[in-house]
Design a protein around this motif. Structure first.
Motif, PDB file in Angstrom:
ATOM      1  N   SER A   2       0.822  -1.208   0.000  1.00  0.00           N
ATOM      2  CA  SER A   2       0.000   0.000   0.000  1.00  0.00           C
ATOM      3  C   SER A   2       0.857   1.259   0.000  1.00  0.00           C
ATOM      4  O   SER A   2       2.040   1.238   0.347  1.00  0.00           O
ATOM      5  N   ASP A   3       0.208   2.372  -0.367  1.00  0.00           N
ATOM      6  CA  ASP A   3       0.925   3.640  -0.335  1.00  0.00           C
ATOM      7  C   ASP A   3       1.296   4.026   1.090  1.00  0.00           C
ATOM      8  O   ASP A   3       2.298   4.686   1.324  1.00  0.00           O
ATOM      9  N   THR A   5       2.345   1.988   3.405  1.00  0.00           N
ATOM     10  CA  THR A   5       3.571   1.267   3.722  1.00  0.00           C
ATOM     11  C   THR A   5       4.777   2.044   3.225  1.00  0.00           C
ATOM     12  O   THR A   5       5.754   2.246   3.957  1.00  0.00           O
ATOM     13  N   LEU A   6       4.699   2.506   1.974  1.00  0.00           N
ATOM     14  CA  LEU A   6       5.804   3.286   1.418  1.00  0.00           C
ATOM     15  C   LEU A   6       5.970   4.621   2.141  1.00  0.00           C
ATOM     16  O   LEU A   6       7.090   5.074   2.370  1.00  0.00           O
ATOM     17  N   LEU A   7       4.852   5.240   2.502  1.00  0.00           N
ATOM     18  CA  LEU A   7       4.919   6.502   3.235  1.00  0.00           C
ATOM     19  C   LEU A   7       5.604   6.313   4.588  1.00  0.00           C
ATOM     20  O   LEU A   7       6.427   7.134   4.998  1.00  0.00           O
ATOM     21  N   HIS A  18       7.110  12.255  -1.027  1.00  0.00           N
ATOM     22  CA  HIS A  18       5.785  11.668  -0.888  1.00  0.00           C
ATOM     23  C   HIS A  18       5.631  10.560  -1.927  1.00  0.00           C
ATOM     24  O   HIS A  18       6.213  10.627  -3.006  1.00  0.00           O
ATOM     25  N   VAL A  19       4.842   9.564  -1.596  1.00  0.00           N
ATOM     26  CA  VAL A  19       4.646   8.398  -2.447  1.00  0.00           C
ATOM     27  C   VAL A  19       4.132   8.802  -3.830  1.00  0.00           C
ATOM     28  O   VAL A  19       4.532   8.235  -4.843  1.00  0.00           O
ATOM     29  N   HIS A  20       3.275   9.801  -3.896  1.00  0.00           N
ATOM     30  CA  HIS A  20       2.709  10.210  -5.181  1.00  0.00           C
ATOM     31  C   HIS A  20       3.810  10.617  -6.166  1.00  0.00           C
ATOM     32  O   HIS A  20       3.677  10.395  -7.365  1.00  0.00           O
ATOM     33  N   ARG A  23       5.005   7.618  -8.115  1.00  0.00           N
ATOM     34  CA  ARG A  23       4.049   7.218  -9.149  1.00  0.00           C
ATOM     35  C   ARG A  23       4.140   8.156 -10.348  1.00  0.00           C
ATOM     36  O   ARG A  23       4.091   7.721 -11.493  1.00  0.00           O
ATOM     37  N   LEU A  44      -0.147   0.699 -12.289  1.00  0.00           N
ATOM     38  CA  LEU A  44      -0.428   1.586 -11.160  1.00  0.00           C
ATOM     39  C   LEU A  44      -1.736   1.219 -10.458  1.00  0.00           C
ATOM     40  O   LEU A  44      -2.144   1.894  -9.517  1.00  0.00           O
TER      41      LEU A  44
END
Length: 92
Positions: A2-3, A5-7, A18-20, A23, A44
Protein backbone atom coordinates in the motif's frame (compact mmCIF):
# COMPACT_ATOMS: atom_id res chain seq x y z
CA UNK A 1 2.06 -2.99 -1.02
CA UNK A 2 0.00 0.00 0.00
CA UNK A 3 0.92 3.64 -0.34
CA UNK A 4 0.82 3.89 3.46
CA UNK A 5 3.57 1.27 3.72
CA UNK A 6 5.80 3.29 1.42
CA UNK A 7 4.92 6.50 3.24
CA UNK A 8 5.97 4.92 6.54
CA UNK A 9 9.30 3.85 5.04
CA UNK A 10 9.91 7.41 3.82
CA UNK A 11 8.97 8.86 7.22
CA UNK A 12 11.18 6.36 9.06
CA UNK A 13 14.05 7.41 6.80
CA UNK A 14 13.22 11.07 7.51
CA UNK A 15 12.90 11.71 3.78
CA UNK A 16 10.85 14.72 2.64
CA UNK A 17 9.34 12.84 -0.32
CA UNK A 18 5.79 11.67 -0.89
CA UNK A 19 4.65 8.40 -2.45
CA UNK A 20 2.71 10.21 -5.18
CA UNK A 21 6.00 11.56 -6.54
CA UNK A 22 7.22 8.02 -7.19
CA UNK A 23 4.05 7.22 -9.15
CA UNK A 24 4.40 10.44 -11.14
CA UNK A 25 8.06 9.73 -11.91
CA UNK A 26 7.20 6.21 -13.06
CA UNK A 27 4.39 7.51 -15.30
CA UNK A 28 6.63 10.13 -16.91
CA UNK A 29 9.45 7.63 -17.43
CA UNK A 30 7.10 5.04 -18.97
CA UNK A 31 5.63 7.62 -21.36
CA UNK A 32 9.12 8.71 -22.43
CA UNK A 33 10.03 5.06 -23.03
CA UNK A 34 6.96 4.55 -25.23
CA UNK A 35 4.96 2.14 -23.07
CA UNK A 36 1.20 2.21 -23.79
CA UNK A 37 -0.93 4.20 -21.34
CA UNK A 38 -3.20 1.24 -20.67
CA UNK A 39 -0.26 -0.91 -19.52
CA UNK A 40 1.09 1.89 -17.30
CA UNK A 41 -2.34 2.47 -15.76
CA UNK A 42 -2.70 -1.27 -15.06
CA UNK A 43 0.72 -1.30 -13.37
CA UNK A 44 -0.43 1.59 -11.16
CA UNK A 45 -3.66 -0.32 -10.36
CA UNK A 46 -5.78 2.46 -11.83
CA UNK A 47 -9.32 1.65 -12.91
CA UNK A 48 -10.39 2.32 -16.49
CA UNK A 49 -12.66 5.38 -16.27
CA UNK A 50 -14.64 4.52 -19.41
CA UNK A 51 -17.37 2.04 -18.42
CA UNK A 52 -17.54 0.46 -21.87
CA UNK A 53 -13.77 -0.09 -22.04
CA UNK A 54 -13.79 -1.43 -18.48
CA UNK A 55 -16.48 -3.96 -19.46
CA UNK A 56 -14.42 -5.34 -22.33
CA UNK A 57 -10.78 -4.75 -21.40
CA UNK A 58 -10.19 -7.12 -18.51
CA UNK A 59 -6.55 -7.92 -19.13
CA UNK A 60 -3.90 -7.25 -16.52
CA UNK A 61 -1.18 -7.27 -19.23
CA UNK A 62 0.73 -9.88 -17.22
CA UNK A 63 0.70 -12.55 -19.92
CA UNK A 64 1.46 -16.16 -19.06
CA UNK A 65 4.41 -18.09 -17.70
CA UNK A 66 5.35 -19.04 -21.25
CA UNK A 67 4.84 -15.58 -22.74
CA UNK A 68 5.22 -12.65 -20.34
CA UNK A 69 2.98 -9.70 -21.12
CA UNK A 70 3.65 -6.01 -21.65
CA UNK A 71 3.35 -5.25 -17.94
CA UNK A 72 6.20 -7.66 -17.19
CA UNK A 73 8.31 -5.94 -19.85
CA UNK A 74 7.41 -2.56 -18.35
CA UNK A 75 8.39 -3.53 -14.81
CA UNK A 76 11.59 -5.25 -15.97
CA UNK A 77 12.62 -2.08 -17.83
CA UNK A 78 11.70 0.10 -14.81
CA UNK A 79 13.75 -2.14 -12.52
CA UNK A 80 16.75 -1.94 -14.85
CA UNK A 81 16.38 1.85 -15.01
CA UNK A 82 16.22 2.15 -11.21
CA UNK A 83 19.20 -0.15 -10.71
CA UNK A 84 21.26 1.78 -13.27
CA UNK A 85 20.35 5.08 -11.60
CA UNK A 86 21.19 3.65 -8.19
CA UNK A 87 24.60 2.61 -9.50
CA UNK A 88 25.27 6.20 -10.55
CA UNK A 89 24.57 5.89 -14.27
CA UNK A 90 23.37 9.40 -15.09
CA UNK A 91 22.32 8.32 -18.59
CA UNK A 92 20.07 5.52 -17.28
Amino acid sequence: MSDMTLLKVLRDMAEPFHVHGFRSTFTDWAANEGFPDAVVEAALAHKTPDAVQAAYRRTTYLGTADKPGARIDLMRAWGNYCLARGAGDENG
